[in-house]
Scaffold this active site. Structure first.
Site, mmCIF file in Angstrom:
data_model
loop_
_atom_site.group_PDB
_atom_site.id
_atom_site.type_symbol
_atom_site.label_atom_id
_atom_site.label_comp_id
_atom_site.label_asym_id
_atom_site.label_seq_id
_atom_site.Cartn_x
_atom_site.Cartn_y
_atom_site.Cartn_z
ATOM 1 C CB CYS A 116 -0.960 -0.007 1.185
ATOM 2 S SG CYS A 116 -0.378 0.808 2.662
ATOM 3 C CD GLU A 117 -0.493 5.357 -3.760
ATOM 4 O OE1 GLU A 117 0.175 4.945 -4.716
ATOM 5 O OE2 GLU A 117 -1.363 6.233 -3.863
ATOM 6 C CG HIS A 119 0.170 2.843 6.041
ATOM 7 N ND1 HIS A 119 -1.051 2.747 5.421
ATOM 8 C CD2 HIS A 119 0.025 3.733 7.048
ATOM 9 C CE1 HIS A 119 -1.926 3.534 6.035
ATOM 10 N NE2 HIS A 119 -1.300 4.149 7.018
ATOM 11 C CD GLN A 157 -8.382 -4.310 -2.475
ATOM 12 O OE1 GLN A 157 -7.934 -4.265 -1.335
ATOM 13 N NE2 GLN A 157 -9.464 -5.007 -2.790
ATOM 14 C CG HIS A 185 -5.455 -3.294 2.688
ATOM 15 N ND1 HIS A 185 -4.915 -2.351 1.847
ATOM 16 C CD2 HIS A 185 -6.397 -3.949 1.972
ATOM 17 C CE1 HIS A 185 -5.518 -2.422 0.662
ATOM 18 N NE2 HIS A 185 -6.429 -3.385 0.722
ATOM 19 C CB CYS A 187 -1.725 -0.284 6.798
ATOM 20 S SG CYS A 187 -2.902 -0.284 5.444
HETATM 21 ZN ZN LIG Z 1 -1.904 1.336 4.110
#
Ligand SMILES: [Zn+2]
Length: 230
Positions: A116-117, A119, A157, A185, A187
């Protein structure tokens, strides 16, 4: 004991698979042992930044367990973001065929791992991809590679789902495309914001899959999921 062939005698394609199985993510060639030497062609900026992060969180970047971490992370990020370097022309090279087939093609349960961009933490799960051809089909083995090309980047996503659908629309000009991604995810899961194991689902439908309720319903029934809004 079975005799192991000299690794240098293996074809490059096989060598790469063997390397990947033999090494930890971000490690160098196992023959070289610990990755204590800098990444080839590196400016050293990633390594320096990782050392700063380690210091900032109160760690000691010189202790044994961490000394190779900056180099290893540099190599790891190169692997995990290799999708930026994939040439789509080479990916589909020679694998688009003219055929009269016009029924829905579905490839489901394609595993993927992305970052994920927001985190730089993993999100991972399954992709389900379908299209209704209009004279052209693509080799089935290419569809997981298209998913991987977009997964191995910094992503959200929703965008990744859309990019897969757009790619197939542009390259195959089919009657329509449907893409569903289901992912966990880290995060969210690691902080207990959502219940652990909560899966986020995203969908992109284009052409016939958008216009025609029956086509969309057929796709969702193929992948064993309820159609959104149904
Ligand atoms: Zn994230």
């Amino acid at each position: 004991m079975t005799e192991h062939p000299d690794p240098r005698s293996l074809p490059d394609s096989v060598r790469r698979i063997v390397d990947e199985i033999e090494t930890e993510i971000g490690d160098e060639d196992p023959q070289l042992g610990q990755p204590s030497h800098p990444v080839e062609g590196s400016s050293g900026r990633i390594e320096a930044a990782v050392r700063e992060i380690l210091l900032e969180i109160g760690e000691d970047p010189t202790r044994e367990g961490l000394v190779a971490t900056p180099d290893r992370m540099h190599r790891m990020y190169r692997e995990l973001t290799a999708g930026y370097l994939v040439d789509p022309e080479r990916l589909i090279n020679g694998a688009v065929f003219e055929v009269g087939y016009s029924e829905m093609v579905v490839v489901k349960d394609i595993p993927f791992y992305s970052l994920c961009e927001h985190h730089l933490l993993p999100f991972f799960g399954s992709a389900h991809v379908a299209y209704v051809p209009e004279g052209r089909v693509i080799g089935l083995s290419k569809i997981p590679r298209i998913v991987e090309m977009y997964a191995r980047r910094l992503q959200v996503q929703e965008r990744m789902t859309q990019q897969i659908a757009d790619f197939l629309m542009e390259r195959l000009e089919p009657k329509g495309v449907g893409v569903v991604l289901e992912a966990t995810h880290l995060c969210a899961a690691m902080r207990g914001v959502r219940k652990p194991g909560t899966v986020m689902t995203t969908a992109a439908v284009q052409g016939l899959f958008r216009r025609n309720d029956k086509t969309r319903a057929e796709f969702f029934s193929h992948i064993g999921r309820p159609a959104p809004g149904a």
